[in-house]
Design an enzyme around this catalytic site. Structure first.
Site, short mmCIF file in Angstrom:
data_model
loop_
_atom_site.label_atom_id
_atom_site.label_comp_id
_atom_site.label_asym_id
_atom_site.label_seq_id
_atom_site.Cartn_x
_atom_site.Cartn_y
_atom_site.Cartn_z
N LYS A 109 -35.41 109.12 19.44
CA LYS A 109 -34.30 109.95 18.96
C LYS A 109 -33.51 109.11 17.97
CE LYS A 109 -30.40 112.71 20.74
NZ LYS A 109 -29.64 113.13 21.96
N SER A 146 -29.11 118.14 22.70
CA SER A 146 -29.09 117.61 21.35
C SER A 146 -30.38 116.90 20.97
CB SER A 146 -27.93 116.62 21.23
OG SER A 146 -28.17 115.48 22.04
N SER A 191 -28.69 117.02 27.39
CA SER A 191 -29.40 116.90 26.12
C SER A 191 -30.84 116.42 26.20
CB SER A 191 -28.63 115.97 25.17
OG SER A 191 -27.52 116.64 24.64
#
Lengths: 486, 480
Positions: free
Chosen positions: A78, A153, A177
């Site tokens: 990420k 997210s 998330s």
């Protein structure tokens, strides 16, 4: 080559047996990224050259029978994790051109295990969002259905693994998330106990809630990843020095006698009946596998979202103060004075959702409001945590839906923040109480994956992974992949 | 109307650690800008603070030295505000739960009366960086070397009632932090600085007046002047029918006045909240005992020991121990002596000759050209009668200039006392022979003239005649 249909554990075996090389494996995924990601926009930075060089080094080690079980395996990080020498944007214009001079501990540990970073994944800006529509680098599309969000997210990480652009990816989970995008994309994803994985080098959203964890297709792969990620880090004062057990050793233990708690509050208003049906079916499967199902109560469940949306923005408002245009990150053109520099750099660098949360956070922390909001939220947080402890007196694991609905359409909730926040209805409580929680696929609703959430007590990740793994031994939801992505 | 002054001080003492409070970067002063700021000090994304254990030790030491309570679970908090030299946009400090709780410090007020000043609290915090305004035209430079330097902010109750008392308190605190070795006290480098909260009220009133806070006073002189100015200003405001505003003021040393920096309305809302990156700071009893065991001797204990062991007067013992370097210098002098140097002789010389020379040269004891060993070398020669005290003063002058040891100067200049009785007798005889009139007057009963003869013999010996021997030999000869 269809190696991308195999799990991380299976690929590890092929590498160890030299049936495939790390360079071949990584090149295969890089080709897929090249060919497919334009449909999903799941990645922000792809560094093929660096990846292949690392893969080559892994092959040399493997040839000498060196390296651990993760040697030579590819992954995607990420873009919230700082990577030495590779852009780290956090999905924001603010950090569009930012390169950190250090690796996050998570990045370093996985690299030390020989894993090869292929790319960095798209995400909601500063990890704020549940649909990945808040990225400065554009929406991410859910590989299961065009026009659908992958969740957020960590939407880019989830979409990339779902599209088999990598066998695994890292994510972070502040209010859901990892688990919510895992649910939306038909993946296994674990948020460890607070303090289990170091937060060093992971750009902070809400420090008391943030935890890093992996996405994979199987619980076993999550176990392998978490094994490498977990452990005390002297650079993170909130990381735990609790010993890290083996996460793979006990995976084969049966579900016989396991006590599963199902909170009645999770099956109330707002839950999509199709999601409810899939979860109930999963409960039935657990029962048949020998687990005892008990009803439990989490009476303060209704306070989770309000408490979360006080605590998280408050911490964020302070954490994001360092993005001021002075030392790094976006700086406005031709500032006339200091105030102008601050105002315009931040106004231009941050997107709407980030600004909204900074404003909420600054408000709740301000003089005269602190007691009514922040302090009150901390008290509620304690109540929520106590509810879980009470439930864990009677059961080993708590089970329910990960999200109220399956993935929704792009744009559906973009202009309605409160309905967007309700996506986190079942997930934020684990963050507020620091508990480990996991989402695994348990069926479909109108062709879109449904996630089953499991929660255990502090530092009982091994049990969590075992329960998930056992479920995956009697079901095949985790083996499903979006079609047409060969 | 009669007014009384109410003052509380906030003192920022920079803790003497090698590395910063939350990072491993060096705290050394004077490095090239931004060479001692690591990723944590720069507030780069993703970095986290880790508490330097040494600052906890030093704070506990302070608490033990001031009879302050120690908070078992203290907490770091974020003080949020934007400023270019504050990298994270917040300062990590302590708010609701400071590491050091209430304590006290006893001072002497203007009239030599003892007065106990209550310490409200002392908390740990990080310093900010430095904005450099004068190096670049139209731009400000930021030097983050100082960012993250550990500070102990010591807050007093408003127990001080004059500028003189405030200075006495600040000086006592300055001596204390150096005594217990937690701060180097260097005010020029900003290691020890004061903010003064000043208000006035009608004499006898028990209601506090509105206060102003004067920031960043980095010398005792400025502290005194700033308070004096501020008190006068507030009296003028009130007697002119005005109202004192709660505000932050700056002292301008060049113009000797305080100026408004920001009013209460412009004051920042710091949005304090517990820092989620740092768990509560636990100080266990066993740790406190460990610090107590390694505590340097405090001033009062040392003064008592000086009276007992060295038979010094209480006044001398207090003077010698008021600053740790002085006491250290005194004891080092005794230790360096090659004979058993009389403590009183050493005390007299340290407080008198050494200090007057330091004062006139504007030096601190640490900068003294004559160190303790060199001084012992001189005093040993007084004690063994090689030279007189008077000659010794000129030898000290010489040592001060040349840096050479006493023995060399005495030998080179032939300054050894004449103790040979034959030689002294010869000189006495000569003086008596040359002064028949004075001899007659003496013998006629003018006893005081003996000092005339002593002076004359001394002069003849160029000051080297041993005074004891001279006295012993002279009288019988004069008396005939």
């Amino acid at each position: 080559m269809d190696i991308h249909t195999k799990s991380l554990a299976e690929q590890a075996e092929l590498l160890q047996q030299r049936k495939v090389s790390s360079v071949e494996l990584c090149q295969h995924y890089l080709d897929r990224i090249d060919r497919l990601d334009s449909q999903f926009n799941s990645l922000i930075t792809v560094d093929a050259e660096r990846a292949l060089a690392a893969a080559k080094r892994s092959d040399e080690k493997l040839a000498k029978d060196e390296g651990g079980p993760l040697e030579g395996l590819p992954l995607i990080h990420k873009d919230i994790f700082c990577t030495d020498g590779v852009l780290t944007t956090c999905g924001s214009r603010m950090l569009e051109n930012f390169t950190a001079p250090y690796d996050a501990t998570v990045v370093q540990r996985l690299q030390n295990q020989g894993m090869v970073m292929l790319a960095k994944a798209n995400m909601d800006e500063f990890a704020m969002g549940s649909s990945n529509e808040n990225s400065y680098f554009g929406n991410v599309i859910n590989p299961w259905k065009v026009g659908t969000v992958p969740g957020g997210s960590s939407g880019g990480s989830a979409a990339a693994v779902a599209a088999r652009l990598a066998p695994v990816a890292t994510g972070t989970d502040t209010g859901g998330s990892i688990r919510q995008p895992a649910a939306f994309c038909g993946l296994s994803g674990i948020k460890p106990s607070y303090g289990r994985v170091s937060r060093y080098g992971m750009i902070a959203f809400a420090s008391s809630l943030d935890q890093a964890g992996p996405f994979a297709t199987t619980a076993k792969d999550c176990a392998m990843m978490l094994q490498a990620m977990a452990g005390f880090d002297e650079r993170d004062s909130t990381s735990s020095d609790e010993a890290v057990p083996s996460y793979t050793a006990g995976l084969d233990q049966s579900l016989e006698g396991l006590k599963i708690g199902v909170p009645s509050e999770y099956f109330a208003e707002g839950l999509d009946p199709l999601v409810a049906k899939a979860v109930e079916q999963a409960i039935e499967e657990f029962r048949q596998a020998g687990a005892h199902i008990k009803s439990v109560s989490l009476p303060n469940q209704g306070l989770c979202i309000p408490a979360y949306y006080v605590v998280a923005p408050a911490e964020a408002s302070s954490n994001l103060s360092r993005f001021d245009g002075v030392r790094f990150g976006h700086r406005c053109d031709n500032p006339v004075d200091l105030e102008d520099l601050y105002k315009r750099s931040r106004a231009e660098g941050f997107g709407d959702e980030v600004k909204r949360r900074i404003l909420i956070g600054a408000y709740t922390l301000s003089a005269g409001f602190y007691d009514a909001y922040y302090l009150k939220a901390l008290q509620v947080r304690r109540l929520i945590s106590d509810d879980f402890q009470k439930a864990f007196n009677d059961v080993d694991v708590i089970l329910g839906p990960t999200t109220p609905t399956a993935a929704f359409a792009l744009g559906d909730k973009k202009d309605d923040p409160v309905s967007m926040y309700l996506n986190d209805l079942y997930t934020v409580s684990a963050n507020l109480s620091g508990l480990p929680a996991m989402s695994i696929p348990c069926g479909f609703a109108d062709g879109l994956p449904v996630g089953l959430q499991l929660v255990t007590n502090h530092f009982e990740e091994a049990r969590l992974l075992q329960v998930a793994h056992q479920y995956q031994q009697i079901t095949d939801w985790h083996t499903r992949a979006p079609e047409g992505l060969d | 109307m009669a007014w009384e002054t109410v003052i509380g001080l906030e003192i920022h003492a920079q803790l003497s650690t090698n590395t910063k409070i939350f990072s491993g970067a060096s705290t050394a002063f004077g490095a090239e800008p931004n060479t001692q700021a690591c990723a944590v000090d720069l507030g780069l994304p993703g970095v986290l603070p880790v508490v330097n254990a040494e600052v906890v030790r030093l704070a506990v030491r302070f608490a033990l030295a001031t009879n302050s309570s120690i908070t078992e679970r203290s907490q770091f908090a974020r003080k949020n505000y934007f400023y270019p030299d504050l990298p994270k946009g917040y300062q990590i400090s302590q708010m609701a739960l400071p590491i050091v709780g209430p304590g006290e410090l006893t001072i002497f007020d203007g009239e030599d009366n003892q007065k106990t000043i209550r310490i409200t609290r002392a908390h740990l915090e990080e310093d900010a960086g430095k904005s450099v305004h004068d190096l670049f035209t139209g731009q400000t430079g930021i030097d983050l070397n100082r960012a993250g330097t550990p500070l102990l902010e010591i807050v007093s109750e408003p127990d001080l009632s004059s500028a003189v008392e405030a200075v006495a308190y600040a000086k006592k605190m300055h001596a204390l932090v150096r005594y217990i070795d937690i701060c180097d006290g260097n005010m020029q480098e900003g290691s020890f600085r004061c903010d003064a909260n000043v208000s006035i009220r009608e004499k006898g009133s028990d209601v506090l007046g509105t206060r102003s806070e004067i920031k960043n006073l980095n010398s005792f002189r400025f502290l005194e002047r700033a308070i004096d100015f501020e008190v006068e200003r507030q009296i003028d405001v009130l007697e002119g029918g005005g109202e004192v505003m709660q505000e932050t003021r700056l002292y301008d040393a060049d113009r000797d006045e305080t100026r408004s920096m920001r009013s209460k309305e412009e004051a920042f809302d710091y949005r304090y909240f517990p820092d989620p990156d740092l768990p509560p700071l636990l100080v266990e009893q066993s740790f406190i005992e460990q610090v107590r065991a390694s505590m340097p001797e405090l001033q009062a204990d040392r003064a008592k020991r000086f009276v007992n062991d060295y038979e010094l007067s209480e006044v001398d013992a207090n003077t010698l121990t008021s600053e740790r370097p002085t006491a250290d210098y005194f004891e080092a002098t005794l230790a360096a002596s090659d004979s058993a140097l009389a403590p009183r002789l050493a005390a007299t010389w340290v407080m008198g000759e050494v200090f007057s020379r330091l004062n006139s040269d504007g030096l601190t004891l640490e900068q003294s050209p004559v160190d303790a060993t060199a001084l012992a070398g001189l005093l040993d020669r007084i004690q063994d009668n090689t030279i007189s005290g008077k000659i010794a003063k000129s030898v000290l002058d010489n040592m001060w200039e040349s840096g050479e040891p006493a023995d060399k100067i005495i030998a080179d200049k032939g300054l050894q006392q004449i103790t040979d009785t034959g030689a002294i007798e010869a000189m006495i005889d000569e003086v008596i022979a040359n002064n028949p009139e004075q001899l007659a007057e003496y013998r006629a009963g003018k006893d005081k003239l003996i000092s005339y003869f002593i002076g004359a013999v001394m002069k003849a010996s160029k000051g080297k005649a041993n005074p004891g021997e001279l006295n012993k030999l002279l009288k019988p000869k004069l008396d005939g």
